[in-house]
Motif scaffolding. Structure first.
Motif, mmCIF file in Angstrom:
data_model
loop_
_atom_site.group_PDB
_atom_site.id
_atom_site.type_symbol
_atom_site.label_atom_id
_atom_site.label_comp_id
_atom_site.label_asym_id
_atom_site.label_seq_id
_atom_site.Cartn_x
_atom_site.Cartn_y
_atom_site.Cartn_z
ATOM 1 N N GLN A 345 74.297 -105.058 9.642
ATOM 2 C CA GLN A 345 75.093 -103.815 10.011
ATOM 3 C C GLN A 345 76.750 -104.047 10.175
ATOM 4 N N CYS A 346 77.349 -105.257 10.406
ATOM 5 C CA CYS A 346 78.541 -105.536 10.679
ATOM 6 C C CYS A 346 79.153 -106.279 9.590
ATOM 7 N N CYS A 347 78.197 -107.181 8.891
ATOM 8 C CA CYS A 347 78.513 -107.883 7.653
ATOM 9 C C CYS A 347 80.049 -108.633 8.358
ATOM 10 N N ILE A 348 79.983 -109.333 9.275
ATOM 11 C CA ILE A 348 81.124 -110.307 9.662
ATOM 12 C C ILE A 348 80.284 -111.535 10.243
ATOM 13 N N LEU A 349 81.105 -112.973 10.063
ATOM 14 C CA LEU A 349 80.295 -114.055 10.532
ATOM 15 C C LEU A 349 81.394 -115.013 10.812
ATOM 16 N N ARG A 350 81.326 -116.033 11.873
ATOM 17 C CA ARG A 350 82.313 -116.941 11.973
ATOM 18 C C ARG A 350 82.264 -117.948 10.886
ATOM 19 N N LYS A 351 83.400 -118.334 10.509
ATOM 20 C CA LYS A 351 83.366 -119.634 9.301
ATOM 21 C C LYS A 351 82.722 -120.924 10.034
ATOM 22 N N SER A 352 82.660 -121.162 11.051
ATOM 23 C CA SER A 352 82.033 -122.093 12.111
ATOM 24 C C SER A 352 80.482 -122.096 12.019
ATOM 25 N N THR A 353 80.191 -120.930 12.194
ATOM 26 C CA THR A 353 78.846 -120.482 12.126
ATOM 27 C C THR A 353 78.036 -120.965 10.865
ATOM 28 N N LEU A 354 78.711 -120.234 9.840
ATOM 29 C CA LEU A 354 78.378 -120.561 8.458
ATOM 30 C C LEU A 354 78.302 -122.036 8.043
ATOM 31 N N LYS A 355 79.345 -122.609 8.409
ATOM 32 C CA LYS A 355 79.187 -124.096 8.029
ATOM 33 C C LYS A 355 78.299 -124.834 8.810
ATOM 34 N N THR A 356 77.784 -124.513 9.998
ATOM 35 C CA THR A 356 76.826 -125.091 10.492
ATOM 36 C C THR A 356 75.366 -124.684 10.048
ATOM 37 N N LEU A 357 75.090 -123.560 9.567
ATOM 38 C CA LEU A 357 74.010 -123.048 8.847
ATOM 39 C C LEU A 357 73.776 -123.956 7.862
ATOM 40 N N LEU A 358 74.711 -123.874 6.724
ATOM 41 C CA LEU A 358 74.700 -124.599 5.468
ATOM 42 C C LEU A 358 74.464 -126.267 5.741
ATOM 43 N N SER A 359 75.021 -126.737 6.972
ATOM 44 C CA SER A 359 74.480 -128.064 7.207
ATOM 45 C C SER A 359 73.074 -128.598 7.581
ATOM 46 N N LEU A 360 72.255 -127.372 7.624
ATOM 47 C CA LEU A 360 71.030 -127.427 7.984
ATOM 48 C C LEU A 360 69.981 -127.038 6.863
ATOM 49 N N THR A 361 70.424 -126.961 5.671
ATOM 50 C CA THR A 361 69.391 -126.525 4.540
ATOM 51 C C THR A 361 68.969 -127.785 3.934
ATOM 52 N N GLY A 362 67.790 -127.638 3.014
ATOM 53 C CA GLY A 362 67.193 -128.619 2.535
ATOM 54 C C GLY A 362 66.113 -129.414 3.408
ATOM 55 N N GLY A 363 65.689 -128.633 4.299
ATOM 56 C CA GLY A 363 64.684 -129.396 5.396
ATOM 57 C C GLY A 363 65.289 -130.025 6.563
ATOM 58 N N ARG A 364 66.969 -129.831 6.530
ATOM 59 C CA ARG A 364 67.236 -130.815 7.651
ATOM 60 C C ARG A 364 67.112 -130.166 8.895
ATOM 61 N N LEU A 365 66.833 -128.832 8.865
ATOM 62 C CA LEU A 365 66.606 -128.134 10.398
ATOM 63 C C LEU A 365 65.452 -128.497 10.858
ATOM 64 N N THR A 366 64.328 -128.763 10.173
ATOM 65 C CA THR A 366 63.083 -129.362 10.375
ATOM 66 C C THR A 366 63.505 -130.862 11.106
ATOM 67 N N LYS A 367 63.990 -131.590 10.158
ATOM 68 C CA LYS A 367 64.165 -133.092 10.419
ATOM 69 C C LYS A 367 65.038 -133.275 11.636
ATOM 70 N N LYS A 368 65.694 -132.305 12.199
ATOM 71 C CA LYS A 368 66.734 -132.631 13.454
ATOM 72 C C LYS A 368 65.625 -132.011 14.512
ATOM 73 N N LEU A 369 64.965 -131.042 14.457
ATOM 74 C CA LEU A 369 63.900 -130.504 15.487
ATOM 75 C C LEU A 369 62.941 -131.553 15.752
ATOM 76 N N LYS A 370 62.455 -132.313 14.564
ATOM 77 C CA LYS A 370 61.376 -133.453 15.001
ATOM 78 C C LYS A 370 61.786 -134.518 15.797
ATOM 79 N N LYS A 371 63.037 -134.628 15.935
ATOM 80 C CA LYS A 371 63.561 -135.904 16.504
ATOM 81 C C LYS A 371 63.752 -135.451 18.264
ATOM 82 N N MET A 372 63.453 -134.163 18.558
ATOM 83 C CA MET A 372 63.734 -133.655 19.977
ATOM 84 C C MET A 372 62.361 -134.077 20.952
ATOM 85 N N PRO A 373 62.800 -134.439 21.966
ATOM 86 C CA PRO A 373 61.832 -134.906 22.863
ATOM 87 C C PRO A 373 60.586 -134.062 23.173
#
Length: 407
Positions: A345-373
């Protein structure tokens, strides 16, 4: 003769103009009708099918400072000699940018203290609508305990806010906030305790008044909006109870009603659902631009875990904190797109947020979560896949906004 030809020529020109104009109007109206007949959700799913490959590939070009895992946080063998210092450090982190210093060497110590620290007092935590305990650990640190109600494989049907709180959602939410480089969730970890041996012996009178025995097991029903003597939480046959222990940090928080709050009434829409096109402008006139960006950030976080129960939120020095995340991880086969309403509805987004989201593509989100205690005790492979799918849906929503020339 000349006049007759002129009239025929003009008539021909008028007919051509008429046919061109009519055809244009028919095409335009057809497009408008198609747009009008499609929901935002349908457009987002269409964008998902057309999503560019760079949203799906392993992000070799993106680097962030998020630790790969908690493995680097060494747990001291002499922790019992520095309990007061540990809690002092934990409470010193609280400010308007973080609730935990994820790079601190003391994170592992604090996790251990939350998980194993001696309980010296147990009381009712009457905040909120569901059963919670307010525990005091050795060193006078208060923590909140949310008990386990469901097995992690349990699928919660119904609206996005259905069911009781999921203790594992609180812990996974904490992990996700770290991964998103927004450590605005209080530190939390799974803990097994005993109502019979650890809680009741140090319970306050008002907590003891809600205690009972069922099938030779110690139980409590507490005091809250949904608490009921006929629906207590109980030790298992081994006199143990799983749950999430969450640090109760001290800060002066301000509570706000969310602009995107649901009505919680079947068939009755909220203003943001009734007037979606102009709603963000209305909200933007009442809150700061920073606050609006904060609410969009938390909507992305909520969407990934599917917490659709953000009826209120708390701020610390004008920063929105990510608290009370127990309604996530309900159904891995359902994506409630309307949690993303602040974004589309607002169609605005912080550049830093987008950069972080893009860093988690290709299964990297799961990879990071699987390393949590203890992550294997907290989440299923179905939920992990669902979180990956929702990340792509966020990118599809960003593409939807780009089509509207608003992002």
């Amino acid at each position: 003769m000349f006049r007759r030809r002129t009239i025929l020529l003009l008539t021909l020109v008028l007919l051509i103009v008429f046919f061109i104009t009519t055809n244009y109007l028919l095409i335009t109206l057809s497009i408008e009708n198609e747009i009008g007949s499609k929901s935002v959700e349908e457009f987002i799913y269409q964008k998902l099918e057309e999503l560019p490959d760079h949203y799906k590939l392993l992000p070799s070009q993106y680097n962030n400072e998020i630790p790969e895992s908690f493995e680097s946080f060494k747990i001291s063998s002499n922790i019992t000699n520095k309990i007061d210092i540990i809690w002092k450090i934990a409470n010193s982190w609280t400010n308007n940018t973080k609730l935990i210093d994820i790079k601190s060497k003391y994170v592992g110590d604090i996790l251990l203290m939350l998980q194993r620290g001696k309980i010296i007092k147990a009381d009712i935590d009457s905040r909120g609508t569901q059963l919670k305990l307010l525990l005091t650990l050795q060193g006078n640190q208060e923590v909140i305990f949310k008990p386990k109600w469901y097995d992690r494989n349990k699928i919660i049907d119904g609206p996005v806010y259905a069911g009781k709180d999921r203790y594992n959602s609180e812990i996974v939410a904490f992990y996700l906030s770290v991964i998103l480089n927004k450590p605005l969730c209080p530190i939390s970890i799974e803990r097994k305790l005993s109502l019979k041996n650890e809680i009741l012996p140090v319970a306050t009178k008002r907590l003891l008044n809600t205690a009972l025995i069922e099938n030779n097991r110690s139980c409590l029903y507490g005091k809250c909006f949904y608490c009921n003597i006929n629906d207590p939480i109980c030790d298992d046959d081994n006199s143990s109870l799983l749950g999430a222990v969450i640090i109760n940090f001290k800060a002066n928080l301000v509570n706000h009603r969310s602009p995107w709050q649901r009505t919680y009434k079947k068939g009755k829409n909220a203003l943001w659902q009734e007037f979606p096109d102009n709603y963000c402008n209305i909200v933007g006139q009442k809150i700061s631009r920073k606050r609006l960006y904060d609410l969009i950030d938390i909507s992305l976080f909520d969407f990934i875990i599917q917490n659709g129960d953000r009826h209120h939120y708390e701020t610390l020095d004008d920063t929105v904190l990510w608290l009370d995340n127990g309604k996530g991880l309900g159904n891995p086969y359902k994506h409630h797109i309307d949690i993303l309403a602040p974004l589309y509805q607002c169609c605005i987004l912080r550049k830093s947020t987008l950069k972080t989201l893009l860093s988690l593509t290709g299964g990297r989100l799961t990879k990071k979560l699987k390393k949590m205690p203890g992550i294997n005790n907290l989440i299923t492979s179905e939920h992990l896949k669902a979180m990956e799918d929702r990340l792509l849906l966020i990118f599809a929503t960003i593409e939807y906004c780009k089509d509207k020339n608003l992002l």
